[in-house]
Design an enzyme around this catalytic site. Structure first.
Site, PDB file in Angstrom:
ATOM      1  N   CYS A   1       0.640  -1.055   0.000  1.00  0.00           N
ATOM      2  CA  CYS A   1      -0.109  -0.034   0.090  1.00  0.00           C
ATOM      3  C   CYS A   1       0.990   1.275  -0.026  1.00  0.00           C
ATOM      4  O   CYS A   1       1.832   1.269   0.750  1.00  0.00           O
ATOM      5  CB  CYS A   1      -0.895   0.033   1.138  1.00  0.00           C
ATOM      6  SG  CYS A   1      -2.126   1.430   1.251  1.00  0.00           S
TER       7      CYS A   1
ATOM      8  N   CYS B   1       0.565   4.443   6.984  1.00  0.00           N
ATOM      9  CA  CYS B   1      -0.008   4.133   8.335  1.00  0.00           C
ATOM     10  C   CYS B   1       0.594   3.518   9.384  1.00  0.00           C
ATOM     11  O   CYS B   1       1.097   2.403   8.860  1.00  0.00           O
ATOM     12  CB  CYS B   1      -1.430   3.465   8.158  1.00  0.00           C
ATOM     13  SG  CYS B   1      -2.451   4.301   6.706  1.00  0.00           S
TER      14      CYS B   1
ATOM     15  N   CYS C   1       0.168  -0.343  10.231  1.00  0.00           N
ATOM     16  CA  CYS C   1      -0.371  -0.969   9.408  1.00  0.00           C
ATOM     17  C   CYS C   1       0.719  -2.005   8.638  1.00  0.00           C
ATOM     18  O   CYS C   1       1.718  -1.724   8.149  1.00  0.00           O
ATOM     19  CB  CYS C   1      -1.111  -0.424   8.011  1.00  0.00           C
ATOM     20  SG  CYS C   1      -2.055  -1.620   7.166  1.00  0.00           S
TER      21      CYS C   1
ATOM     22  N   CYS D   1     -17.230  -8.124   4.665  1.00  0.00           N
ATOM     23  CA  CYS D   1     -16.421  -6.949   4.586  1.00  0.00           C
ATOM     24  C   CYS D   1     -15.206  -7.184   3.579  1.00  0.00           C
ATOM     25  O   CYS D   1     -14.397  -7.946   4.296  1.00  0.00           O
ATOM     26  CB  CYS D   1     -16.300  -6.334   5.628  1.00  0.00           C
ATOM     27  SG  CYS D   1     -17.411  -6.154   6.848  1.00  0.00           S
TER      28      CYS D   1
ATOM     29  N   CYS E   1     -19.739  -4.836   2.560  1.00  0.00           N
ATOM     30  CA  CYS E   1     -19.166  -3.717   3.239  1.00  0.00           C
ATOM     31  C   CYS E   1     -17.686  -3.709   2.404  1.00  0.00           C
ATOM     32  O   CYS E   1     -16.971  -4.843   2.132  1.00  0.00           O
ATOM     33  CB  CYS E   1     -18.993  -3.853   4.747  1.00  0.00           C
ATOM     34  SG  CYS E   1     -17.697  -2.668   5.055  1.00  0.00           S
TER      35      CYS E   1
ATOM     36  N   CYS F   1     -19.361   3.300   7.787  1.00  0.00           N
ATOM     37  CA  CYS F   1     -18.700   2.613   8.989  1.00  0.00           C
ATOM     38  C   CYS F   1     -17.326   3.225   9.216  1.00  0.00           C
ATOM     39  O   CYS F   1     -16.672   3.377   8.255  1.00  0.00           O
ATOM     40  CB  CYS F   1     -18.577   1.141   8.437  1.00  0.00           C
ATOM     41  SG  CYS F   1     -17.333   0.107   9.518  1.00  0.00           S
TER      42      CYS F   1
ATOM     43  N   ARG G   1     -18.592  -1.437  17.114  1.00  0.00           N
ATOM     44  CA  ARG G   1     -17.899  -2.883  16.780  1.00  0.00           C
ATOM     45  C   ARG G   1     -16.709  -3.205  17.616  1.00  0.00           C
ATOM     46  O   ARG G   1     -15.581  -2.185  17.608  1.00  0.00           O
ATOM     47  CB  ARG G   1     -17.601  -3.119  15.451  1.00  0.00           C
ATOM     48  CG  ARG G   1     -17.139  -4.439  15.072  1.00  0.00           C
ATOM     49  CD  ARG G   1     -16.940  -4.826  13.608  1.00  0.00           C
ATOM     50  NE  ARG G   1     -18.102  -4.547  13.045  1.00  0.00           N
ATOM     51  CZ  ARG G   1     -18.158  -3.896  11.941  1.00  0.00           C
ATOM     52  NH1 ARG G   1     -17.321  -2.995  11.310  1.00  0.00           N
ATOM     53  NH2 ARG G   1     -19.417  -3.771  11.332  1.00  0.00           N
TER      54      ARG G   1
HETATM   55  N1  SAM Z   1      -7.026   0.471   3.180  1.00  0.00           N
HETATM   56  C1  SAM Z   1      -8.097   1.186   3.650  1.00  0.00           C
HETATM   57  C2  SAM Z   1      -8.200   2.219   4.484  1.00  0.00           C
HETATM   58  O1  SAM Z   1      -7.184   2.752   5.187  1.00  0.00           O
HETATM   59  O2  SAM Z   1      -9.141   2.906   4.726  1.00  0.00           O
HETATM   60  C3  SAM Z   1      -8.939  -0.015   4.173  1.00  0.00           C
HETATM   61  C4  SAM Z   1      -8.274  -1.342   5.178  1.00  0.00           C
HETATM   62  S1  SAM Z   1      -7.652  -0.575   6.667  1.00  0.00           S
HETATM   63  C5  SAM Z   1      -6.750  -2.137   6.943  1.00  0.00           C
HETATM   64  C6  SAM Z   1      -8.966  -0.187   7.640  1.00  0.00           C
HETATM   65  C7  SAM Z   1      -8.784   0.099   9.153  1.00  0.00           C
HETATM   66  O3  SAM Z   1      -8.185  -1.274   9.856  1.00  0.00           O
HETATM   67  C8  SAM Z   1      -7.697   1.258   9.562  1.00  0.00           C
HETATM   68  O4  SAM Z   1      -8.173   2.312   9.463  1.00  0.00           O
HETATM   69  C9  SAM Z   1      -7.503   0.687  11.053  1.00  0.00           C
HETATM   70  O5  SAM Z   1      -8.200   1.392  11.754  1.00  0.00           O
HETATM   71  C10 SAM Z   1      -7.497  -0.774  11.024  1.00  0.00           C
HETATM   72  N2  SAM Z   1      -6.276  -1.460  11.287  1.00  0.00           N
HETATM   73  C11 SAM Z   1      -5.439  -1.582  10.200  1.00  0.00           C
HETATM   74  N3  SAM Z   1      -4.196  -2.108  10.853  1.00  0.00           N
HETATM   75  C12 SAM Z   1      -4.456  -2.340  12.182  1.00  0.00           C
HETATM   76  C13 SAM Z   1      -3.769  -2.761  13.324  1.00  0.00           C
HETATM   77  N4  SAM Z   1      -2.726  -3.305  13.080  1.00  0.00           N
HETATM   78  N5  SAM Z   1      -4.402  -2.908  14.513  1.00  0.00           N
HETATM   79  C14 SAM Z   1      -5.980  -2.529  14.526  1.00  0.00           C
HETATM   80  N6  SAM Z   1      -6.564  -1.926  13.476  1.00  0.00           N
HETATM   81  C15 SAM Z   1      -5.975  -1.797  12.310  1.00  0.00           C
HETATM   82 FE1  SF4 Z   2      -2.737   1.347   3.523  1.00  0.00          FE
HETATM   83 FE2  SF4 Z   2      -3.089  -0.040   5.751  1.00  0.00          FE
HETATM   84 FE3  SF4 Z   2      -3.017   2.688   5.732  1.00  0.00          FE
HETATM   85 FE4  SF4 Z   2      -5.256   1.174   4.537  1.00  0.00          FE
HETATM   86  S1  SF4 Z   2      -4.567   1.186   6.762  1.00  0.00           S
HETATM   87  S2  SF4 Z   2      -4.370   2.826   3.448  1.00  0.00           S
HETATM   88  S3  SF4 Z   2      -4.140  -0.750   3.809  1.00  0.00           S
HETATM   89  S4  SF4 Z   2      -1.565   1.353   5.061  1.00  0.00           S
END
Ligand code: SAM
Ligand code: SF4
Ligand code: DTB
Length: 343
Positions: free
Chosen positions: A55, A59, A62, A99, A130, A190, A262
């Site tokens: 990606c 973040c 992630c 989802c 979703c 959501c 949730r």
């Molecule tokens: N890439 C898309 C986005 O960022 O909107 C969707 C997928 S992203 C993985 C969705 C959400 O999962 C993130 O906004 C975050 O809140 C949660 N998330 C991701 N990695 C996580 C982690 N290691 N622990 C807890 N929540 C996580």
């Molecule tokens: Fe990409 Fe993970 Fe951020 Fe979603 S949460 S935008 S998958 S880096």
């Protein structure tokens, strides 16, 4: 004790809720919960990562960010049929909502028609749909709505202030823009975030205040407890006190009385007692299935046992968010939840 829906919460008011004695806070949250929902029904969603890793966003929490070396196995967009096969399995195990998540900044022109096919296909199986695909244009949002998408997940993740510390490749305002497109297209929102990322208590207050002060409360509010991923900057973040996590759920319930709150990522590291208190405090939705997107989740059988021990049943779902009936209603008996347990 029905609560009026408010969108003008001040920082001090939300802080005062967090500062209440634990029992007082839980009593208030549970009373509001009971007035708006069946306190023993929990909505059950299953997640699938339809495109994994690489990606472009950074973040810090992630596993899928291309900016960190997380040893994750990357995967291109799955074929539509493979996604439908997974949705069928989730339905047979008792999930009412499927989802689908993609590690994109935004969907590309090439991939977008396939995503629409996935929405149509999952809907035709009789499940709520979703998606979470990153930023969306107005036109993409309209197309998803036309394909029958029920929910779009797009988290604000944390306070406006702390956001910059966690993500530098997009802004908090970018997130709000996509949320506005989703709302305008009539897709249910959501939207939630993560705790345990080294934020201050004030950030958690402000995060929930931002959610509650959106023009419409999100229909679903996922509260994730950080799953620490090796190789990410938050790998060694300090654990949040479980009581503070439960307080998050309780305050979310009080601020957004009609939303599904949730209990999301991080359940694997939580004991049953903490989860039970989260349900008491107003959590009424979970991710169910042995995998979240890239990390593990409690085993299906463990969740079924927990539901049974607590007298909780999966929420009955009879119609899509646009009022059209599901192919067949998902009830506790027909959902496959208990049938799967007998297997
Ligand atoms: N890439 C898309 C986005 O960022 O909107 C969707 C997928 S992203 C993985 C969705 C959400 O999962 C993130 O906004 C975050 O809140 C949660 N998330 C991701 N990695 C996580 C982690 N290691 N622990 C807890 N929540 C996580
Ligand atoms: Fe990409 Fe993970 Fe951020 Fe979603 S949460 S935008 S998958 S880096
Ligand atoms: C949300 O708030 N939590 C889900 C869903 N929306 C997409 C994702 C949790 C991801 C947990 C880490 C992982 O499995 O990669």
């Amino acid at each position: 004790m029905t609560a009026t829906l408010r969108h003008d919460w001040t920082f001090e008011e939300v802080k005062a809720l967090f500062d209440k004695p634990f029992n007082d806070l839980l009593f208030q949250a549970h009373s509001i919960h009971r007035a708006h929902f069946d306190p023993n029904a929990v909505q059950v969603s299953t997640l699938l990562s339809i495109k994994t890793g690489a990606c472009p966003e950074d973040c810090k929490y992630c596993s899928q960010s291309g900016h960190y070396n997380t040893e994750l196995e990357k995967e291109k967009l799955l074929a539509v049929e493979k996604v439908l096969e997974e949705a069928r399995k989730a339905k047979a195990s008792g999930a009412s909502r499927f989802c689908m998540g993609a590690a994109w900044k935004h969907p590309s022109k090439k991939d977008f028609p396939l995503v629409l096919d996935m929405v149509r296909g999952v809907r035709a199986l009789g499940m709520e749909t979703c998606m979470t695909l990153g930023a969306l244009s107005e036109a993409q949002t309209m197309a998803l709505a036309e394909a029958g998408l029920d929910y779009y997940n797009h988290n604000i993740d944390t306070s406006r202030d702390y956001y910059k510390t966690i993500i530098s490749t997009r802004t908090f305002e970018d997130r709000l823009d996509t949320l506005a497109h989703v709302r305008d297209a009539g897709i249910k929102v959501c939207c939630g975030g993560i705790v345990g990322m080294g934020e201050e208590a004030d950030d958690r207050i402000d995060f929930l205040r931002e959610l509650a002060n959106l023009p419409v409360h999100p229909d679903s509010v996922p509260i994730n407890n950080l799953v620490k991923i090796k190789g990410t900057p938050l790998e060694h973040a300090e654990d949040l006190d479980p009581f503070d996590f439960i307080r998050m759920i309780a305050v979310a319930r009080i601020l957004m009385p009609q939303s599904h709150v949730r209990l999301s990522a991080g359940r694997e590291e939580m004991n049953d007692q903490t989860q039970a208190l989260c349900f008491f405090a107003g959590a009424n939705s979970i991710f169910y299935g042995e995998k979240l997107l890239t990390t593990s989740n409690p085993l299906e059988n463990d969740d079924m046992q927990l539901f049974r021990r607590l007298g909780i049943h999966p929420e009955t779902v009879t119609e899509h968010t646009d009022g059209k009936p599901l192919l067949e209603p998902v009830t506790p008996e027909a959902s496959g939840f208990y049938n799967a347990m007998a297997r």
